[in-house]
Design an enzyme around this catalytic site. Structure first.
Site, mmCIF file in Angstrom:
data_model
loop_
_atom_site.group_PDB
_atom_site.id
_atom_site.type_symbol
_atom_site.label_atom_id
_atom_site.label_comp_id
_atom_site.label_asym_id
_atom_site.label_seq_id
_atom_site.Cartn_x
_atom_site.Cartn_y
_atom_site.Cartn_z
ATOM 1 N N TYR A 80 34.593 14.429 48.716
ATOM 2 C CA TYR A 80 34.435 15.172 47.439
ATOM 3 C C TYR A 80 32.899 15.534 47.311
ATOM 4 O O TYR A 80 32.826 16.852 46.903
ATOM 5 C CB TYR A 80 34.939 14.057 46.519
ATOM 6 C CG TYR A 80 34.804 14.486 45.149
ATOM 7 C CD1 TYR A 80 36.130 15.135 44.534
ATOM 8 C CD2 TYR A 80 33.847 14.831 44.216
ATOM 9 C CE1 TYR A 80 35.999 15.734 43.349
ATOM 10 C CE2 TYR A 80 33.949 15.466 43.049
ATOM 11 C CZ TYR A 80 34.917 15.828 42.541
ATOM 12 O OH TYR A 80 35.030 16.500 41.445
ATOM 13 N N PHE A 132 37.407 46.855 39.620
ATOM 14 C CA PHE A 132 38.633 46.298 40.114
ATOM 15 C C PHE A 132 39.314 45.364 38.935
ATOM 16 O O PHE A 132 38.685 45.060 37.929
ATOM 17 C CB PHE A 132 38.292 45.662 41.297
ATOM 18 C CG PHE A 132 39.571 44.898 41.910
ATOM 19 C CD1 PHE A 132 40.234 45.736 42.392
ATOM 20 C CD2 PHE A 132 39.799 43.637 41.861
ATOM 21 C CE1 PHE A 132 41.536 45.050 43.001
ATOM 22 C CE2 PHE A 132 40.962 42.876 42.328
ATOM 23 C CZ PHE A 132 41.898 43.926 42.966
ATOM 24 N N THR A 133 40.432 45.156 39.208
ATOM 25 C CA THR A 133 41.184 44.519 37.933
ATOM 26 C C THR A 133 40.506 43.201 37.540
ATOM 27 O O THR A 133 40.313 43.171 36.155
ATOM 28 C CB THR A 133 42.578 44.302 38.394
ATOM 29 O OG1 THR A 133 42.463 43.591 39.567
ATOM 30 C CG2 THR A 133 43.617 45.770 38.454
ATOM 31 N N ASP A 223 29.836 42.983 45.114
ATOM 32 C CA ASP A 223 31.073 42.540 45.612
ATOM 33 C C ASP A 223 31.585 42.733 46.891
ATOM 34 O O ASP A 223 31.719 43.757 47.222
ATOM 35 C CB ASP A 223 32.428 43.137 44.471
ATOM 36 C CG ASP A 223 33.652 42.394 44.772
ATOM 37 O OD1 ASP A 223 33.913 41.716 46.039
ATOM 38 O OD2 ASP A 223 34.705 42.651 44.003
ATOM 39 N N LYS A 266 39.860 37.676 51.561
ATOM 40 C CA LYS A 266 39.575 38.970 52.476
ATOM 41 C C LYS A 266 38.369 38.944 53.430
ATOM 42 O O LYS A 266 38.548 38.860 54.733
ATOM 43 C CB LYS A 266 39.422 40.045 51.424
ATOM 44 C CG LYS A 266 40.289 40.289 50.644
ATOM 45 C CD LYS A 266 40.146 41.568 49.566
ATOM 46 C CE LYS A 266 41.304 41.600 48.564
ATOM 47 N NZ LYS A 266 41.996 42.914 48.739
ATOM 48 N N ARG A 389 50.090 51.395 42.741
ATOM 49 C CA ARG A 389 48.769 51.689 42.264
ATOM 50 C C ARG A 389 48.742 52.800 41.534
ATOM 51 O O ARG A 389 48.258 53.833 42.002
ATOM 52 C CB ARG A 389 47.761 51.681 43.312
ATOM 53 C CG ARG A 389 47.391 50.256 44.147
ATOM 54 C CD ARG A 389 46.706 49.354 43.235
ATOM 55 N NE ARG A 389 47.322 48.147 42.791
ATOM 56 C CZ ARG A 389 46.656 47.016 42.475
ATOM 57 N NH1 ARG A 389 45.347 46.886 42.068
ATOM 58 N NH2 ARG A 389 47.315 45.844 42.024
ATOM 59 N N PHE A 455 52.614 44.747 35.901
ATOM 60 C CA PHE A 455 52.945 45.002 37.201
ATOM 61 C C PHE A 455 53.351 43.697 37.901
ATOM 62 O O PHE A 455 54.151 43.793 39.143
ATOM 63 C CB PHE A 455 51.918 45.950 37.887
ATOM 64 C CG PHE A 455 50.812 45.334 38.240
ATOM 65 C CD1 PHE A 455 49.687 45.416 37.316
ATOM 66 C CD2 PHE A 455 50.294 44.541 39.362
ATOM 67 C CE1 PHE A 455 48.375 44.858 37.552
ATOM 68 C CE2 PHE A 455 49.171 44.063 39.337
ATOM 69 C CZ PHE A 455 48.308 44.013 38.505
HETATM 70 N N1 F0G Z 1 37.264 42.007 44.415
HETATM 71 C C1 F0G Z 1 37.862 43.026 45.178
HETATM 72 C C2 F0G Z 1 37.255 44.201 45.651
HETATM 73 C C3 F0G Z 1 39.279 42.562 45.522
HETATM 74 O O1 F0G Z 1 39.810 43.347 46.436
HETATM 75 C C4 F0G Z 1 39.783 41.309 45.072
HETATM 76 C C5 F0G Z 1 41.049 41.031 45.233
HETATM 77 C C6 F0G Z 1 38.888 40.608 44.324
HETATM 78 C C7 F0G Z 1 37.864 40.984 44.127
HETATM 79 C C8 F0G Z 1 39.603 39.234 43.764
HETATM 80 O O2 F0G Z 1 39.559 38.411 44.737
HETATM 81 O O3 F0G Z 1 42.047 37.874 44.681
HETATM 82 O O4 F0G Z 1 40.349 36.346 45.910
HETATM 83 O O5 F0G Z 1 40.624 36.421 43.392
HETATM 84 N N2 F0G Z 1 42.125 41.873 45.611
HETATM 85 C C9 F0G Z 1 43.355 41.595 46.113
HETATM 86 C C10 F0G Z 1 44.294 42.874 46.318
HETATM 87 C C11 F0G Z 1 44.210 40.742 44.923
HETATM 88 O O6 F0G Z 1 45.274 42.646 46.677
HETATM 89 O O7 F0G Z 1 43.551 43.882 46.403
HETATM 90 P P1 F0G Z 1 40.665 37.055 44.462
#
Ligand code: F0G
Length: 482
Positions: A80, A132-133, A223, A266, A389, A455
């Site tokens: 831990y 980004f979302t 990022d 990623k 998208r 979505f």
């Molecule tokens: N920043 C970028 C540029 C991303 O593409 C993603 C995730 C995140 C942050 C968030 O990371 O998913 O580990 O919480 N992109 C995924 C996609 C969801 O399918 O493009 P995460």
């Protein structure tokens, strides 16, 4: 991926790895695929993976691991607190990015939550090349606002600009002067800009952005989730970087930043995430949020096995042969589709091949979700799962009207080292078939529409019997084929 020329002159990307563990795939017949798409509410997120032949939904958490990553996972130190595995991860991150401190988190959006909690207030303005979302959601949740400052070329579907993810530095300077540097807690630079087609920024542009930030004493946050593709493009497209190693480019870029965070789903071909921090002051601002939201400071919600995989994965990301595979396959796919007239985002970026649904099915009005319809049709035509998208991924305006998207794209992600070239050729073939039958594709409408992030789990239906007609035409053209 070394530059290997073929005697016959054929120009194809050659895999610099071999496959030693495989997963059997299933390709159900077209009639079944039509029914499965209907059952999934014409939403590719809702398909069962057993019904999918090529899963091109995302590159997140589905990249192939190397033998060395798998081996490292076997010797993880499970505890831990004070895990040796965490120390190895921290040391690797410091070696590559040159930052002294590292906070672990369970994935990218968890890092964004911590950053937002530490720095964003009511009225904060966060400039970024593009949103980004997930970071946008965390910033706006706390009363902050996002300002997108990507160069004009970035929003053009077709361009020959090598760095469509670049910041417009004039607009950045103007914005800072308008809102005042004190209202800007940080500038966010997104490597491999996701929502405009995985487009990179140049090292030179990052330098300019960070010089402006320094002038106004504003913090810079990178990022790095899609950094590996961006590194590949800097090395191959930026003249001054041609003779630099990936490690050198990474270090030069990192040296410009105050904070770097990443999704290890990623970057590093694993699962997890983390925040690299230069100053002790910033560390202290974020440190106590980790045990609150993520887990103790030496795991942050990650399993030790995944942390070991990230250590090796980050090292492998410094290898040009490893990071070339994604962009080269995407380039191949985009080029081949274009040869057959299929409209795609150019230049090809990282992350995946992006099809311009706005042009592919220009007869479908945006209110009937052309990109969503095309993603559904691609599944019916080939068992290939992509991601919408476009307008479907937007949220409605407060008055209930549709927020029409600037671009209507279908993203066919290329998880790294997962597909062979013949599978990519299959995908190209089915999309070309679909393009020749594009008049058969019709629109979609919601039958169950969630208020947020619709979505992901929303259910739709076809506005006519076009899915039946499409499946019937496929059967006529391919009487014997799946
Ligand atoms: N920043 C970028 C540029 C991303 O593409 C993603 C995730 C995140 C942050 C968030 O990371 O998913 O580990 O919480 N992109 C995924 C996609 C969801 O399918 O493009 P995460």
């Amino acid at each position: 991926m070394a530059n290997i020329e073929f005697f016959t002159g054929e120009n194809i990307p050659l895999e610099m790895h071999k496959v030693r563990i495989v997963q059997k795939l299933n390709l159900p017949p077209v009639e079944y695929r039509k029914d499965a798409m209907e059952k999934a509410g014409f939403n590719t997120f809702m398909l069962q993976n057993k019904d999918v032949f090529m899963d091109m939904l995302t590159d997140s958490g589905v990249n192939a691991m190397s033998d060395r990553q798998q081996a490292a996972m076997m010797v993880a130190d499970d505890s831990y607190a004070g895990s040796e595995t965490f120390t190895r991860l921290q040391n690797k991150v410091t070696e590559i990015f040159g930052m002294e401190y590292f906070l672990p988190a369970h994935q990218g959006r968890a890092c964004e939550n911590i950053l937002a909690e530490a720095y964003v207030n009511e009225g904060s303005v966060i400039p970024m090349n593009f949103h980004f979302t997930t970071p946008k959601a965390h910033i706006t949740r706390l009363g902050g606002r996002v300002e997108e400052l990507v160069i004009e070329e970035g929003l053009k579907i077709n361009s020959d600009h090598p760095f469509k993810g670049n910041f417009d530095t004039d607009r950045l300077r103007k914005l800072i002067e308008e809102v005042g540097p004190n209202n800007i807690p940080f500038i966010r630079l997104e490597a491999g800009t996701n929502l405009i087609g995985g487009q990179p920024f140049s090292l030179e542009n990052a330098r300019e952005v960070c010089a402006i930030a320094k002038e106004f004493k504003i913090m810079t946050v990178l990022d790095a989730s899609l950094l590996q593709d961006n590194l590949y493009f800097i090395k191959t497209r930026e003249e001054s970087c041609k003779n630099k190693s990936i490690r050198e480019i990474t270090k030069e870029l990192s040296d410009l930043m105050d904070i770097i965070y990443f999704s290890a789903r990623k970057l590093g071909f694993a699962r997890g995430g983390g925040i690299c921090i230069r100053s002790e002051e910033d560390l202290k601002k974020m440190r106590e949020l980790i045990p609150l939201f993520e887990g103790f400071l030496t795991y942050g919600g990650m399993s030790v096995r995944e942390m070991e995989a990230i250590v090796v994965g980050l090292d492998e990301t410094m290898d040009m042969d490893v990071i070339s595979q994604g962009p080269k396959f995407i380039q191949y796919m985009s080029d081949e589709l274009q040869k057959h007239g299929v409209p795609v985002v150019t230049p090809a970026g990282g992350l995946g091949c992006h099809i311009n649904a706005g042009e592919f099915v220009s007869h479908i009005p945006q209110e009937e979700y052309p990109a969503g319809a095309l993603a559904a049709a691609i599944y019916i035509a080939g068992g290939i799962r992509g991601m919408e998208r476009g307008t479907l991924s937007e949220q409605r305006n407060p008055d209930g009207s549709e927020q029409l998207s600037e671009m209507e794209l279908v993203r066919l992600a290329m998880p790294r080292r997962v597909f062979t070239l013949s599978q990519v050729k299959y995908a190209i073939d089915r999309i070309v078939w679909l393009y020749n039958n594009r008049d058969l594709i019709g629109g979609l409408r919601f039958v169950d529409e969630p208020k947020t992030l619709r979505f992901f789990i929303g259910k739709l239906e076809a506005t006519s019997d076009w899915p039946e007609k499409l499946a019937k035409k496929f059967r006529e053209d391919f009487p014997e084929s799946l």
